[in-house]
Structure formats: C-alpha cells, structure tokens
Design a protein around this motif. Structure first.
Motif, PDB file in Angstrom:
ATOM      1  N   TRP A 189      61.647  34.125  33.825  1.00 10.76           N
ATOM      2  CA  TRP A 189      61.197  34.526  32.307  1.00 10.76           C
ATOM      3  C   TRP A 189      62.651  34.398  31.382  1.00 10.76           C
ATOM      4  O   TRP A 189      63.732  34.521  31.698  1.00 10.76           O
ATOM      5  CB  TRP A 189      60.876  36.089  32.484  1.00 10.76           C
ATOM      6  N   LEU A 224      52.931  41.929  21.148  1.00  8.65           N
ATOM      7  CA  LEU A 224      53.888  41.264  22.066  1.00  8.65           C
ATOM      8  C   LEU A 224      53.986  42.071  23.370  1.00  8.65           C
ATOM      9  O   LEU A 224      54.309  43.297  23.190  1.00  8.65           O
ATOM     10  CB  LEU A 224      55.273  41.032  21.503  1.00  8.65           C
ATOM     11  N   LEU A 229      51.528  36.922  24.454  1.00 11.56           N
ATOM     12  CA  LEU A 229      51.055  37.201  23.076  1.00 11.56           C
ATOM     13  C   LEU A 229      49.703  37.366  23.159  1.00 11.56           C
ATOM     14  O   LEU A 229      48.936  36.719  23.661  1.00 11.56           O
ATOM     15  CB  LEU A 229      51.666  36.219  22.414  1.00 11.56           C
ATOM     16  N   GLU A 282      47.563  34.631  25.250  1.00 14.27           N
ATOM     17  CA  GLU A 282      48.364  33.501  25.688  1.00 14.27           C
ATOM     18  C   GLU A 282      49.551  33.919  26.379  1.00 14.27           C
ATOM     19  O   GLU A 282      50.386  34.879  25.939  1.00 14.27           O
ATOM     20  CB  GLU A 282      48.912  32.729  24.460  1.00 14.27           C
ATOM     21  N   GLU A 283      49.853  33.282  27.548  1.00 15.95           N
ATOM     22  CA  GLU A 283      51.070  33.308  28.376  1.00 15.95           C
ATOM     23  C   GLU A 283      52.273  32.729  27.553  1.00 15.95           C
ATOM     24  O   GLU A 283      52.074  31.750  26.850  1.00 15.95           O
ATOM     25  CB  GLU A 283      50.976  32.999  29.858  1.00 15.95           C
ATOM     26  N   LYS A 284      53.288  33.416  27.594  1.00 11.52           N
ATOM     27  CA  LYS A 284      54.640  32.924  27.103  1.00 11.52           C
ATOM     28  C   LYS A 284      55.567  32.792  27.943  1.00 11.52           C
ATOM     29  O   LYS A 284      55.465  33.344  29.073  1.00 11.52           O
ATOM     30  CB  LYS A 284      55.051  33.904  25.748  1.00 11.52           C
ATOM     31  N   ASP A 285      56.771  32.139  27.686  1.00 10.22           N
ATOM     32  CA  ASP A 285      57.796  32.144  28.493  1.00 10.22           C
ATOM     33  C   ASP A 285      58.469  33.425  28.770  1.00 10.22           C
ATOM     34  O   ASP A 285      59.281  33.870  29.956  1.00 10.22           O
ATOM     35  CB  ASP A 285      59.061  31.437  28.027  1.00 10.22           C
ATOM     36  N   TRP A 286      58.256  34.415  27.913  1.00  9.72           N
ATOM     37  CA  TRP A 286      58.889  35.810  27.928  1.00  9.72           C
ATOM     38  C   TRP A 286      57.920  36.904  28.103  1.00  9.72           C
ATOM     39  O   TRP A 286      58.090  38.030  28.218  1.00  9.72           O
ATOM     40  CB  TRP A 286      59.411  36.004  26.442  1.00  9.72           C
ATOM     41  N   PRO A 314      62.758  37.413  25.078  1.00 10.74           N
ATOM     42  CA  PRO A 314      61.798  36.894  23.808  1.00 10.74           C
ATOM     43  C   PRO A 314      62.681  36.745  22.673  1.00 10.74           C
ATOM     44  O   PRO A 314      63.610  37.508  22.437  1.00 10.74           O
ATOM     45  CB  PRO A 314      61.034  38.542  23.716  1.00 10.74           C
ATOM     46  N   VAL A 374      59.218  35.709  17.060  1.00  7.73           N
ATOM     47  CA  VAL A 374      57.800  36.298  17.327  1.00  7.73           C
ATOM     48  C   VAL A 374      57.778  37.701  17.252  1.00  7.73           C
ATOM     49  O   VAL A 374      58.290  38.663  17.861  1.00  7.73           O
ATOM     50  CB  VAL A 374      57.418  35.801  18.911  1.00  7.73           C
ATOM     51  N   TYR A 405      56.242  42.071  26.295  1.00 12.06           N
ATOM     52  CA  TYR A 405      57.294  41.384  27.002  1.00 12.06           C
ATOM     53  C   TYR A 405      57.305  41.649  28.640  1.00 12.06           C
ATOM     54  O   TYR A 405      57.193  42.932  28.915  1.00 12.06           O
ATOM     55  CB  TYR A 405      58.762  42.254  26.551  1.00 12.06           C
TER      56      TYR A 405
END
Lengths: 395, 395, 395
Positions: free
Chosen positions: C382, C234, C220, C213-217, C385, C389, C236
């Motif tokens: 971005w 993770l 994941l 999954e794409e994350k803001d940072w 992180p 998480v 980053y």
C-alpha cells in the motif's frame, strides 16, 4: 443424589431425582425449548407499549422486537433487520409497519419488505422479516414462538367474578424460570419467606399437607390444613400459576385477597420475567378505595429503592433479611430466596420431602414430556384450562 | 523464562523459575488447595459479626455462611440449605442454631438438622448441614477447611509487649493471594510504591540486601542495610506476615510503628482478603491519644472515596499515581501495584534479581510442597510459630 | 448466506459473501492482525497527553503504556515492567525515560534498562522494555506495531486549503472497527440514521448511487446523485476515512462543512476508538466565531449525559431514537446503530444491495489480502495517499 423422604408415598420418587434430561433449559433446539414453544408466552403488560413505539425483548434465549402499530396492533418481529443487522426497535413505526433506522427498509406486519429507498425495484419482494403471532388478553401481550399453527388463544380463561383487573409491574428476575415456577408449587415457603412483615401470617398458622394431580391443562395442587380446609392452586402448563394471595405489603390490606395469574416467562436460561395480573375482588365504592390505594402504592414504589438493589444487598449481607421493609416486600423476599438458589438451582443436591409433593410431580411430568420430545415420540396435547376450575383460598 | 540475576547465589535459581506446578491456585482438589487447607484461615474481623447475625463468605473458591450464635459463638457452615439450596445467611439465628429462610429447617451448630416444620418425624436425623471448625483470636475469626483434625489453634502467638490490638478494616483485593504474599517478602518496594506521601521514607534511605531462611513455621527474612542494621520479617506459612511498619498515612505518625499481623486469605484464585491486626506500642496517656486519632482516622476513611474506586482510577489513567492522597494511602498504593500485576501474575515473564531472594525462596518451598502433595508423598509438617521469634524494625 | 441484489453488477458478488477468512479480527497472529500491523495506528489526541504523564492504552487486543517525556516526545512501550509485571504507567516519567513504580527500574526511551536501584551492576544491560515507533501528526499520536521497518510517516497528507485543525474528542465504541469502517462506505445511512435532528438533511434529499474503485492507497468511493453531482469519499487503508461532513449538531451550523479524517482504531475485536480530526474551512473573523462556538460546544458536551449512557438507554428501549437530542447527536446515532449490530456483526445473515457497493468492494479487497497473508504469499504494498486526491462534497 436427591434423597426423598418416604412420606412422599404417592409419588414415583425415582423420577423426582435429578432427571438425566435438562428440565430447566428453554434454549431453541433443546427438548425444554421445544416443549415451551408449544405455548403462548406472556411478554409484557399491554400498558407498557404505546402505539407507535417499539422495544427490544428477549424470550427463551432469543432476541426480538416488539412494537405496536398506529392502529393499536402489537407485533413481535425479529430483533434485527435482514439487510445489515441493525436493531429494528431503533427505527420508526409507520401505520402498522416498521421501518429500519439504518437504510429505511420498511416491512409490513406480515414481515414482507415493502420499501428499500436506495435499492432497485424487485429486490424487496425477496426480503422478509421474521414475525411471530402476537395477541393480547387481560392486559398482557403474548406471542407464540413455536412451529406451525399456534395453540388456541387466549391460553387461559379470565378469572371468574367481578373485580378489577390490575397488571402488576413486570420484574426481571436473575434465575431460571423453573425454580420460580417450582416455588409456586411450594405453599409452605410463605410461612417462612414472608414471615418478616407478616403479609402471609394467615397462611402460616398451621402448615398444610401438599398433594397434587396432573390435569389435561397442567397440575391442580391442594394444601390441606389440620382443620380440613383445602387450598386449591392451579398450575397451568407450562409456566403459569393462578392462586389467591394476600395483598402486597404496600397495599396495607386494601382490596382484599386477589386472584393472581402469574406467568414465569424465560428470558434465557439464567433470567425470567414475572408477569402478574391480579384481579382484586372489589366493586362499587370499594373499587374506588382500591384504586386510590393503588395509586398510593405506585407512589411508594417510585420512592422505594429498586427491588433488585435490595436483593443484592441481602445477598451480600449488607442488609439483614428480617429487617427489610418495602412496598413490594413479598417480591423482594421471593426474588432474594429463589434467585439466591443460584442462576439455575443444582437439583442434584437436594433433600426433597413430603412438602415438595407438587414440585416432585411437576418434575416427573416435565421429564416425561421432554424425554418424549427428545426421542421424537408423540407427547401430551395440552388443553386450555377450563373456566370452572378455580383457585380456592382454603383458610 | 525467568531470568535470575547471578547475584542471587545462595538460592537454587532453577526452582525459582515458573514452576511446572500451579503455585497460585487454591481451588479445592488442586495441590495448592490441599496445601492451604492444612492451615487455619482468617476470615473476618470479630467485630464485624454481631451475635444473631449471619453473612455470606467465600474462601478458596468455595462459598460458606458465617454466623454468630446468641451465645457469641461464631460458626462457619455451608452456603446453602441441603433441602432446596436456599442461602443460609438469609435465615434466622436462634440460640446457637441457624434456621433456613425457605422452609424453616433448623440446624444446630454441629450441623445436625433438628427441625423441619412441614415434614414428618424421622427425616431430620438424616439431614446434616456441613460445618467447619471456627475459632477467634486477636480480634479475628478463623476457620479450618481441611480434612481431619484441625491444626493447633491459635495459628500464631500474640505479639509480645504492651499495646493496643487494633484490627484494621478488611479489604477485598482483586488479585491472587500469592502475589500479595510475595509483596510482603519484597522489602525494596516500599521505597518506590510508597514514595508518594512519604509514609515509608525512613525505610527508603538506603536499600537493604534481602536474605531469607526456611523455618519449621514458615520463612524468616532479613533486610540488611549498609549500616549493618538488620530488619527481621516473619512469614508464617502459608499466607501471614508479621512485620513492624510505619503508621498509616491518615494517622499522621500517631501511635508509632505498630507490629502488624497480616493474613492474605484467598477468596478465590482471582481475589483475596487483606485481614490485618496491628498492635500499636502505646500505653497510658499515649493510648488515649492513639484512640482519639484512631477515631479521627475512621472519620477520614468514611469521608474518603472507596479504596477500590481510587485504584480503578489509577489503573485507567484518570488519576496520576504521584498525586493521590488518601487516609489509607499505602493500601491504595499496594493494591494498585499488586493487583495491577494482573489477577494472577504471569510468573513466566519475570526477570528476578537479588532483591527477590525472599520470593525466590518461598516459591521454591511452595513448589516443593505442592509437588509432594501432587505425588501423594509425605510433606512438611508445619509448626505453630514460636513467640520468641519476633519482628525487628532494623533501621 | 449473503444474498446480493443483482443490481450490484460491477462487483464479484461471490467474494462479498461472508468470506471463509475472519476479516474482522485484528488479534496478533491472525491474518487480520498481520494485515493491520502494516499501518500506523492513531492512538489518541496529542492534547490528551501532557509532558511527564503516562497512560495505559489497548490496541488490537494488546496492552501498552503511552507516555510523553519531559522533552515532549511521545513514546509507546510495553504495558508491564519486565521485572515483576507492574503497570508501567503507574511509574514516573524522568526526562524522556520511564521508571517503574514497583522497584524503581528505569528505562530510556529506546527500552534499555538503565537503573535497578536494589540490584548489582551488570544486570540492567540484560533487560529491555519493548518499545514501539511513535510519531505525531495533525494533532494525533500514532504508533507502529508491525515487524520490521515502519511504513512511511505521516500515513496521510494534511487536508488541502486553509482552516482550523480541530481534533474531536476520542470515543471508545463497543464494537469491532470493521463495521464502523464499513459504515463510512455506506453513504445512504445518513438519510435515515441522522434524520432525527436533521443534521444531514442536505445529504438526504435524493439518495446517491454508490460506486467504488480500488486504489494503491485504499478505496475511492463515489455517490452519484440524480442531478449528476458526485460526492467523493476517500477510504485510506486500512481504517481511515477522509470525507466532507455537516457540522456537529451542537455547532448549530457554525464553521461550515469540515473535512474530517477519521481513524477507526481497533482496541480489540469487540471495541474500537473513533479518533477524528476535522479541518474547518474558516479563516480570519470566521475562525474567531468558530473557536467561540467550539468552546460553547465543549461546555454543552460537559453538561450533556455521556454518549454511551444515551446509547445504552436507546438499546434498552428506555429512550426513543427519534426523541434524542445531544450536542454529539450524530455520534450518539452512529454508535447506537453500528454497535447495535452486535460486537462483531454477523455477516453471514445479510442481504446486501447495490447501495452496499463500497462495503462489498472493501470486503473483497480485505478477504483477498488476508488470504494471501494466511497463505504466506506476497500481498499488496500500500502507498501513502496522495495529497491531490481530495474529498468532494458533491451536493
């Protein structure tokens, strides 16, 4: 401009000039590359590849993987796994299959993907690893990289007569294969290049006049001496010479003069492999003496500096040519001189003479064939050399 | 853009900016290549070439063979045999002639082919090996690569006074010759580059103001100290400096401050040779002490790591500049700094100051001459430096 | 063409094909170069830079100098002195300033020139040495090479929980950073690449299904096993992975499974640095045992052949992959396989499958961002992180 001495009368001197076509390149897609891919290429000594092992090879500017299955079958496949480009030779040989080190994809020796441990069913049948026809003959591994049906195998007959088939160590030489092949057509060089150490003294007493004839299978070349004796050397298209030569320096004369079958296989345009099988004319007790000396030669080799290190020291002037001694002295001398012509010799600056008659004829043949290929025209269908045309020592 | 500090008032600062013409290249056919080929080039120490030996050399991006005939005569000839391109230095020196290793073609020292063992008569007279005027002076071998009549020889006078002429080992340095020549015009560097080890401490006490004058034979440069003393350094066109310097670190002060004559000979655009002859001002008993120390210095050199290995370790950060000690410490330091500017320094990004006055003047001269050459216009006729203009230590 | 197995259903397979944009390059001025320069880059272990020392570094195809002032402050500055291009790391660190080896020009850690020993007054204020924001975190040195205000620092949180922060030795790896980063998204490889030696045997028992999954940072990523357990890793943005891994081969299992934070810093398009900080989950007496084993590991490392020498021997076929043992065995294996894909992997010839889901998603994100940058459009901002998480071992 290549000036040719008028004495080279039987030849079309025009065609010996630097041809407009690149006769040295064997890169895929070039006329030379298409030409060379009509023939089986010697890759390695069979003894260098144990069952269950894989190794990287590079032939005519392309990279491959060579492996030997558990059954003993040698197989050339692509360098890289089709999944994510890992080097196949890092993986595992399982039966006659090969499994990639990266994600365990497994391919049978036809190239079909047969396992993908982390993927769903149905994907593997869509994936193939390119494979290339691979055969063995006289202690060597050969592969065929051309399109369509491979040429007949073996590419040449076994040398006639009794004796011991003895593959020499393969050398990688830092120059184009063609200048090495040309050197095999250049019988005069032995009187000078191999003068230090004296290995070729019997060939240096009086210098032969060189003539040559095109054959269905390549070129037959003659060296005629003042005493009327004629040395015959066979140049099998496109890169193999069969000739009777003196024993290597480190053999101290033991085993007599072997017939060697010498492939000059392009690694790329700047490098080639020298793959040599000798057949020493020894039987019975002489064979035992030969094998003992052969083992001693291996020990000398292992103790000697690497051939290319000696060559580099000759090139830089650190070593003096006349002073060098080495178990493989003729190999050192030949590499120093031939690769010393440059990675690809500049053929536009030569002054060819009558002693270059073999070279001139072969360049004419090569240029003719490559031009036909470049123009998409029918070109020569080469045949397997016959067993009854044999090299003659002629001294 | 090159910013020049206003203090450099006597100079035309515009011309010191990165000139539009390439002042660093000496490749054949470039303006710099034509300019440099007006002068004799120092190639090697005479002592490095025994009678009967040949070696490969590379000067201004071209390869040659240097050999010394049995009579003692040194001769530069082409790198390759005109027949099939073999390296001439692999062959044999016979009398003052040279014979090719490949097929025994023999050339006299005028370049005329005089033997072709496997060819008919009449061919050899058509074949020549290019030769280049070659002379020796003060323990060095020089050659002339220009067209037409060579410049007068010797290219410079012997240093005045009694003493021992002592050629240092030649170094190949991995950068363009011009940034090394510029360094010789840069007297301030010694206070910093040579601070570790302290060899130049006497020159570092107060920093000189640099000025320079163009001469018929090159550039005369002055370093004027606060106490009024003036150091004179001679820059002979196009690449030679004559200067009085401290003894090498490994000499421990023995022999006093020699006059050195230092040629920066281009190997190609990315490499140069440092060929140095020192004249140590010692006579009688001092000369014996000097020679003993000199022999000890050679032993230290032989035991020390190679200069370029130390330099590489400085560049990579493995060694720390301030910590290094070496018999040739100043050589290590100079190569690390000068070749560290890049193979060819980027002259468009500099901020030159008044201490760069010598460099600025020489670039102006060089750019002017190269532009005239590029435009086919008459350019300066340089003269041999006079014996009565001598370097002055000036401290 | 990149064929993607239909099982990779949640992803836009089109965008996983070799994008038209070059996603691997980080050269200045390229979209990838602009993208990467939005982030702090890990350069080196803090412990590798003593106070008062300077060293050369190369990051994203540009050369710099890294030094540590006497106060302990680390600072990245330009590679070369603005005066005449000397390498700054050869000079002297004085307080928190740096002085050039060539002519003693001195710069403070803001880059302002503050001394020019041989120049007049007033010049130095016009001269600046480029400097780059430099910070330290968790035993590593970071710098920021982008324009404008640097991103927040530190770029990621410290791993949660007690334990020993242990930076591993940094390795320079001869391939593009992206194929190494992609390898971190490729959980299946451990079952094959690390099979010899058995370090990852617990991860090889059944193969996970990969999703991401794409994350803001960043990204994941999940590896879901048949038993329902899910491993969380993770990634980053743009080049850091945080993951729980087995101990190194040479640790013999001591210290348990550490969390590692692994930066893949581009040196240039053909090389990258692996900079790893592990956090071993040990306290009290276990910590002592760990530190003792860690010291033994260092001794094993020092006695073992260099990692890249083993890798070269694997590539040439001299060593057999299954036979190699080494204290850093997983590092040897990973470099052999990943850099063996080529300096920059040819992504146009792949057959991606469902196990490549992480790679496919990251390429889609990267191509999207680089296209926006290339078109001058607003692109993703971005975030740092979050600490909550965390990676999960999931076996």
């Amino acid at each position: 401009m290549t000036l040719v001495e008028p004495g080279t009368d039987v030849l079309d001197t025009q065609s010996a000039r630097a041809p407009e076509i690149d006769i040295a390149s064997t890169r895929p897609g070039t006329p030379g590359g298409v030409f060379m891919r009509q023939f089986w290429m010697a890759l390695d000594n069979s003894a260098n590849l144990a069952a269950g092992r894989a190794k990287p090879i590079r032939i005519m500017s392309e990279n491959y993987t060579l492996y030997r299955g558990r059954s003993g079958k040698a197989q050339v496949v692509a360098q890289r796994c089709p999944h994510r480009g890992a080097m196949m030779h890092l993986g595992w040989v399982e039966d006659d299959d090969i499994r990639c080190v990266y994600h365990g994809w497994k391919f049978d020796c036809s190239g079909q993907c047969i396992e993908q441990p982390a993927e769903g069913t149905g994907f593997s049948r869509k994936v193939r690893l390119p494979v290339f026809p691979t055969r063995e003959h006289q202690g060597l591994i050969f592969a065929y990289f051309g399109e369509g049906k491979p040429a007949p195998f073996p590419p040449y007959p076994e040398p006639a007569g009794e004796g011991i088939i003895d593959p020499w160590p393969a050398y990688q030489v830092p120059c184009n294969y063609l200048q090495c092949f040309e050197n095999t057509m250049d019988e005069v060089h032995v009187a000078f290049v191999h003068a230090p150490g004296g290995s070729h003294a019997r060939l240096a007493k009086d210098l032969p006049v060189i003539t040559a004839e095109e054959k269905d299978w390549g070129m037959l070349r003659f060296g005629t001496r003042a005493n009327g004796k004629v040395r015959h050397t066979l140049h099998y298209a496109p890169n193999i010479v069969r000739v009777i030569v003196p024993p290597l320096y480190g053999m101290d004369g033991v085993g007599g003069w072997p017939v060697i079958t010498f492939s000059l296989t392009p690694v790329d345009d700047d490098n080639c492999l020298w793959i040599v099988t000798s057949k020493a004319p020894v039987t019975g007790k002489d064979a035992d003496i030969f094998l003992e000396k052969r083992a001693e030669m291996e020990r000398k080799r292992a103790a000697a500096p690497p051939v290319m290190q000696v060559v580099e020291d000759l090139w830089s002037g650190k070593l003096h040519y006349a002073d060098v001694r080495h178990p493989d002295l003729a190999v050192v001398q030949d590499i120093a001189v031939q690769a010393g012509q440059g990675r690809v010799e500049d053929r536009t600056r030569e002054y060819l003479g009558r002693s270059d008659a073999g070279i001139i004829l072969w360049r004419r043949i090569l240029a003719r064939e490559l031009r036909l290929i470049a123009e998409g025209k029918p070109h020569k269908r080469w045949t397997t050399p016959p067993a009854d045309v044999v090299p003659i020592i002629g001294i």
